[in-house]
Structure formats: structure tokens, C-alpha cells
Design a protein around this motif. Structure first.
Motif, PDB file in Angstrom:
ATOM      1  N   HIS A   1     -40.834  16.774 -46.990  1.00  0.00           N
ATOM      2  CA  HIS A   1     -41.732  17.944 -47.392  1.00  0.00           C
ATOM      3  C   HIS A   1     -43.275  17.389 -47.132  1.00  0.00           C
ATOM      4  O   HIS A   1     -44.000  18.109 -46.635  1.00  0.00           O
ATOM      5  N   LEU A   2     -43.551  16.146 -47.583  1.00  0.00           N
ATOM      6  CA  LEU A   2     -44.798  15.799 -47.716  1.00  0.00           C
ATOM      7  C   LEU A   2     -45.549  15.672 -45.840  1.00  0.00           C
ATOM      8  O   LEU A   2     -46.544  15.784 -45.979  1.00  0.00           O
ATOM      9  N   ALA A   3     -44.351  14.856 -45.472  1.00  0.00           N
ATOM     10  CA  ALA A   3     -44.807  14.745 -43.970  1.00  0.00           C
ATOM     11  C   ALA A   3     -44.864  16.128 -43.227  1.00  0.00           C
ATOM     12  O   ALA A   3     -45.864  16.483 -42.291  1.00  0.00           O
ATOM     13  N   ARG A   4     -44.089  17.056 -43.543  1.00  0.00           N
ATOM     14  CA  ARG A   4     -44.169  18.513 -42.965  1.00  0.00           C
ATOM     15  C   ARG A   4     -45.395  19.230 -43.224  1.00  0.00           C
ATOM     16  O   ARG A   4     -46.140  19.771 -42.277  1.00  0.00           O
ATOM     17  N   HIS A   5     -45.774  18.910 -44.560  1.00  0.00           N
ATOM     18  CA  HIS A   5     -46.989  19.127 -44.972  1.00  0.00           C
ATOM     19  C   HIS A   5     -48.336  18.802 -44.150  1.00  0.00           C
ATOM     20  O   HIS A   5     -49.402  19.466 -43.743  1.00  0.00           O
ATOM     21  N   GLU A   6     -48.189  17.488 -43.954  1.00  0.00           N
ATOM     22  CA  GLU A   6     -49.414  16.625 -43.358  1.00  0.00           C
ATOM     23  C   GLU A   6     -49.401  17.153 -41.759  1.00  0.00           C
ATOM     24  O   GLU A   6     -50.302  17.209 -41.293  1.00  0.00           O
ATOM     25  N   LEU A   7     -48.270  17.322 -41.194  1.00  0.00           N
ATOM     26  CA  LEU A   7     -48.175  17.876 -39.800  1.00  0.00           C
ATOM     27  C   LEU A   7     -48.917  19.103 -39.674  1.00  0.00           C
ATOM     28  O   LEU A   7     -49.410  19.538 -38.575  1.00  0.00           O
ATOM     29  N   ALA A   8     -48.433  20.086 -40.605  1.00  0.00           N
ATOM     30  CA  ALA A   8     -48.591  21.442 -40.643  1.00  0.00           C
ATOM     31  C   ALA A   8     -50.249  21.639 -40.585  1.00  0.00           C
ATOM     32  O   ALA A   8     -51.136  22.383 -39.959  1.00  0.00           O
ATOM     33  N   ASN A   9     -50.911  20.935 -41.579  1.00  0.00           N
ATOM     34  CA  ASN A   9     -52.591  21.179 -41.592  1.00  0.00           C
ATOM     35  C   ASN A   9     -53.231  20.158 -40.572  1.00  0.00           C
ATOM     36  O   ASN A   9     -54.406  20.670 -40.393  1.00  0.00           O
ATOM     37  N   GLY A  10     -52.558  19.661 -39.963  1.00  0.00           N
ATOM     38  CA  GLY A  10     -53.360  18.881 -38.602  1.00  0.00           C
ATOM     39  C   GLY A  10     -54.501  18.091 -39.027  1.00  0.00           C
ATOM     40  O   GLY A  10     -55.289  17.932 -38.020  1.00  0.00           O
ATOM     41  N   ARG A  11     -54.613  17.456 -40.010  1.00  0.00           N
ATOM     42  CA  ARG A  11     -55.848  17.043 -40.531  1.00  0.00           C
ATOM     43  C   ARG A  11     -56.018  15.547 -39.832  1.00  0.00           C
ATOM     44  O   ARG A  11     -56.944  15.318 -39.226  1.00  0.00           O
TER      45      ARG A  11
END
Length: 207
Positions: free
Chosen positions: A31-41
Motif C-alpha cells: 500500500h505505501l509503495a503504491r501511494h508513493e508511486l501514485a503521487n509521483g513525488r
């Protein structure tokens, strides 16, 4: 433990986790990795491949992955202005082994103030809302003056609240209190703050 239970366990870990195959494809993202990937920061997924948010980050990531597939561990610190993320690349198989090579990528742990266990800790001590707010400020590294200004109260009020916090926690100092906070189990918030994605990472990518 079957694979579905194992994937759910990964989702509750307070670190972003990716598993990447020899072609550079993302096999799994918690979940946390998908969140990081999704925001593209700092990082992103394009065509189901792990990339950086800029060419420099992408180059560093590719070099780390190549080293990992040769059996070497690598640590990256990707920093640009306010954007910062550390990535640890760990080979999951030895180059001489016959199984399909893959690499585990672990991301920085969430900040202490984002750890749900801190909220649980506050409730276990029966902290008042204002005391809990002061505790969260300390976890974010704010000084007493900053917390007082943020809450619109006198510094003496914040010092009194911190004294109460320490007494309830049985901590002789702020440093000891924060040490206890940092030792709490890493509990991920009910983070589903982005649209839930299937466990199969091949079903999402971001241009």
C-alpha cells in the motif's frame, strides 16, 4: 501462510515495499509503495517499470537495480529540494542460483507522526486532545515556541502539557518520551487514501 495473507501482511508494514523482476517489472507493491508511486513525488511507475520523477533519479535507480541483480545491496538517497526518499535495494536471490532473480526495494519509513501507533499510544494514556496535539508536534520535531504559536497559547501552557505527558507516560524527559514513541510498533494508518489498487502491480502505471 498463503500468498494472499502474506500480501496483506506486507500492506501493514510501515515501509513502502516493491518486488522487481530481472526485466525491471514491478511484481508487487504494498500500500505505501503504491501511494508513493501514485503521487509521483520522487518515484513513479511507467509501463510497470520503476522510474524516478526526473532523469537523474531514474539513472540512479537503474544503476542500483543492476548492482542488485549482480548480488550487491545498494542504498539510494534521492533528494531534490523538499523532496526526499531513501531506497534500499536487496537481492532476493543469488546470481548463481537457478530461481528467477528478483530484487526487494524498501522505502523510507513514514514519519513518526504518521504512525498510527502514536495515536493509539496517546489514547492508551488517556491524553486530552490538546495533549495529543502537543505530542504530535513533538514527534514532528517542533520546538515548544513553535507548538505554542501553532496552538495560540503561552509557552508555559505547552510546558505544563509536556510535563503532564511525561508523567502519564512515566518518562523522565522529553528525549525519553520520544525514544519510547520511536520504539512503538510501526502501524500503518487505514491509509486507503488513494483509490485501492489490485495487488497485481501490472495493472497500474503512471505516465
Amino acid at each position: 501462510m498463503d500468498s494472499q495473507h502474506l500480501l496483506r501482511v506486507f500492506d501493514e508494514i510501515d515501509y513502502g515495499m516493491l518486488i522487481i523482476d530481472a526485466q525491471g517489472h514491478i511484481l508487487h507493491a504494498n500500500h505505501l509503495a503504491r501511494h508513493e508511486l501514485a503521487n509521483g513525488r520522487v518515484i513513479m511507475s511507467y509501463g510497470n517499470n520503476l522510474l524516478g520523477s526526473n532523469a537523474g533519479f531514474t539513472s540512479q535507480i537503474q544503476q542500483a537495480m543492476e548492482s542488485s541483480f549482480r548480488g550487491q545491496r545498494r542504498l539510494l538517497m534521492l533528494v531534490e529540494g523538499e523532496k526526499e526518499l531513501s531506497l534500499a535495494f536487496t537481492p532476493l536471490s543469488h546470481p548463481l542460483e537457478t530461481d528467477a532473480p528478483s530484487v526487494l526495494v524498501l522505502m523510507s519509513r513514514q514519519s513518526t507522526s504518521d504512525n498510527l501507533a502514536v495515536r493509539m499510544f496517546a489514547r492508551s494514556l488517556n491524553l486530552s486532545p490538546s495533549e495529543e496535539s502537543v505530542l504530535m508536534g513533538l514527534c514532528r520535531g517542533l520546538q515548544i515556541a513553535d507548538i505554542a504559536e501553532q496552538h495560540g497559547v503561552a509557552e508555559s501552557t505547552v510546558r505544563s502539557q509536556i510535563k503532564t505527558l511525561r508523567e502519564k507516560a512515566g518518562a523522565p524527559s522529553i528525549r525519553r518520551l520520544l525514544h519510547r514513541i520511536n520504539s512503538l510498533p510501526p502501524v500503518v494508518p487505514a491509509l486507503r487514501i488513494i483509490t485501492p489498487m489490485p495487488h497485481n502491480a501490472t495493472e497500474f502505471s503512471h505516465p
